[in-house]
Design a protein around this motif. Structure first.
Motif, PDB file in Angstrom:
ATOM      1  N   THR A  62       0.818  -1.214   0.000  1.00 16.77           N
ATOM      2  CA  THR A  62       0.000   0.000   0.000  1.00 16.77           C
ATOM      3  C   THR A  62       0.851   1.263   0.000  1.00 16.77           C
ATOM      4  O   THR A  62       0.318   2.367   0.162  1.00 16.77           O
ATOM      5  N   ALA A  63       2.146   1.131  -0.164  1.00 14.69           N
ATOM      6  CA  ALA A  63       3.044   2.284  -0.079  1.00 14.69           C
ATOM      7  C   ALA A  63       2.804   3.270  -1.217  1.00 14.69           C
ATOM      8  O   ALA A  63       2.466   2.892  -2.329  1.00 14.69           O
ATOM      9  N   TYR A  64       2.996   4.534  -0.903  1.00  6.90           N
ATOM     10  CA  TYR A  64       2.901   5.577  -1.931  1.00  6.90           C
ATOM     11  C   TYR A  64       4.067   6.562  -1.788  1.00  6.90           C
ATOM     12  O   TYR A  64       4.958   6.601  -2.618  1.00  6.90           O
ATOM     13  N   GLU A  65       4.058   7.333  -0.687  1.00 10.94           N
ATOM     14  CA  GLU A  65       5.114   8.328  -0.522  1.00 10.94           C
ATOM     15  C   GLU A  65       6.480   7.684  -0.307  1.00 10.94           C
ATOM     16  O   GLU A  65       7.511   8.234  -0.709  1.00 10.94           O
ATOM     17  N   LEU A  66       6.517   6.540   0.345  1.00 12.15           N
ATOM     18  CA  LEU A  66       7.785   5.858   0.594  1.00 12.15           C
ATOM     19  C   LEU A  66       8.063   4.746  -0.414  1.00 12.15           C
ATOM     20  O   LEU A  66       9.010   3.983  -0.245  1.00 12.15           O
ATOM     21  N   LEU A  67       7.268   4.665  -1.467  1.00 14.33           N
ATOM     22  CA  LEU A  67       7.492   3.639  -2.482  1.00 14.33           C
ATOM     23  C   LEU A  67       8.890   3.732  -3.096  1.00 14.33           C
ATOM     24  O   LEU A  67       9.541   2.696  -3.300  1.00 14.33           O
ATOM     25  N   PRO A  68       9.410   4.928  -3.395  1.00 21.66           N
ATOM     26  CA  PRO A  68      10.784   5.011  -3.934  1.00 21.66           C
ATOM     27  C   PRO A  68      11.820   4.419  -2.983  1.00 21.66           C
ATOM     28  O   PRO A  68      12.812   3.831  -3.439  1.00 21.66           O
ATOM     29  N   GLU A  69      11.610   4.575  -1.661  1.00 17.25           N
ATOM     30  CA  GLU A  69      12.557   4.005  -0.703  1.00 17.25           C
ATOM     31  C   GLU A  69      12.508   2.477  -0.720  1.00 17.25           C
ATOM     32  O   GLU A  69      13.534   1.803  -0.650  1.00 17.25           O
ATOM     33  N   TRP A  70      11.285   1.931  -0.813  1.00 17.61           N
ATOM     34  CA  TRP A  70      11.155   0.476  -0.934  1.00 17.61           C
ATOM     35  C   TRP A  70      11.869   0.008  -2.195  1.00 17.61           C
ATOM     36  O   TRP A  70      12.565  -1.022  -2.180  1.00 17.61           O
ATOM     37  N   GLU A  71      11.686   0.737  -3.301  1.00 17.49           N
ATOM     38  CA  GLU A  71      12.287   0.328  -4.570  1.00 17.49           C
ATOM     39  C   GLU A  71      13.810   0.372  -4.515  1.00 17.49           C
ATOM     40  O   GLU A  71      14.490  -0.516  -5.035  1.00 17.49           O
ATOM     41  N   SER A  72      14.352   1.410  -3.890  1.00 16.58           N
ATOM     42  CA  SER A  72      15.804   1.578  -3.875  1.00 16.58           C
ATOM     43  C   SER A  72      16.498   0.433  -3.138  1.00 16.58           C
ATOM     44  O   SER A  72      17.640   0.094  -3.448  1.00 16.58           O
ATOM     45  N   THR A  73      15.830  -0.174  -2.161  1.00 15.23           N
ATOM     46  CA  THR A  73      16.433  -1.302  -1.440  1.00 15.23           C
ATOM     47  C   THR A  73      16.440  -2.577  -2.272  1.00 15.23           C
ATOM     48  O   THR A  73      17.126  -3.536  -1.906  1.00 15.23           O
ATOM     49  N   LEU A  74      15.686  -2.590  -3.374  1.00 14.29           N
ATOM     50  CA  LEU A  74      15.547  -3.798  -4.198  1.00 14.29           C
ATOM     51  C   LEU A  74      16.082  -3.619  -5.614  1.00 14.29           C
ATOM     52  O   LEU A  74      15.869  -4.464  -6.480  1.00 14.29           O
TER      53      LEU A  74
END
Length: 215
Positions: A62-74
């Motif tokens: 359900t992430a939106y504002e922190l979605l880029p942070e989730w992506e950067s770790t992967l």
């Protein structure tokens, strides 16, 4: 318990209630003080909404504002997703990679594709052998023992869903590029994966040339 959702009017009333009393602290809506508070209150409302969104951003699905942070770790986003993937497509990739525990079975690849939003089946091939080959079966050579085919829909459709999309996302997105890239990244190194789309399972024309390596 639901997160508090205070409006600009709620904040304005609260600030007015905390102000000292007296003639120099007018509460009339036309007063400079009241207009200043009214101008600041929408900012506090936006901050509250952003803070509430952190509850949703704590989960990649359900992430939106922190979605880029989730992506950067992967290591995301990657070129497979195209120039402007939708929010839901990006979430699917994040969830698929986070929950990927590894494997080489057919069920593993079916489940992994489902996390990406694709419904697939997998077909395996085997070398033609006397006593096993039946009339109408393809005469596959030895190399076909290392080939397998992913069969999916003609083109996966991602439709806009209220609360799940963002400004700028298309109402409908098409494509199987993410599926192909992710499967190729995970396939066993000694195998060759083919892709087929459509109800008949016909091999995609872009992969016909790949069969030459198997003959």
């Amino acid at each position: 318990m639901a997160a508090p959702n205070f409006t600009a009017n709620d904040f304005a009333n609260a600030i007015h209630g905390l102000m000292p009393r007296g003639l120099v602290w007018p509460k009339d809506a036309a007063a400079v003080q009241a207009q200043l508070i009214a101008g600041l209150a929408p900012t506090w409302e936006r901050h509250t909404q952003s803070n509430n969104n952190l509850l949703a951003d704590a989960f990649p699905e359900t992430a939106y504002e922190l979605l880029p942070e989730w992506e950067s770790t992967l290591g995301l986003p990657d070129p497979c997703a195209g120039v402007a993937p939708t929010i839901q497509q990006r979430r699917n990739q994040v969830v698929a990679r986070l929950t990927n525990s590894g494997g080489q079975s057919i069920q593993y690849f079916v489940d992994f594709a489902a996390q990406l939003g694709y419904a697939i089946t997998v077909e395996q091939f085997s070398q033609a052998r006397a006593g096993i080959l039946k009339a109408g079966d393809p005469c596959c050579g030895h190399d076909w023992n290392f080939a397998w085919k992913v069969i999916g829909p003609p083109s996966t459709v991602v439709r806009a869903v209220a609360g799940g999309m963002a400004a700028g996302d298309p109402l409908t997105a098409f494509g199987n590029a993410v599926l192909e890239c992710e499967i190729r990244a995970l396939m066993p190194a000694h195998t060759i994966v083919l892709f087929a789309y459509g109800k008949t399972g016909d091999l995609d024309e872009t992969f016909i040339l790949d069969q030459s390596a198997l003959l």
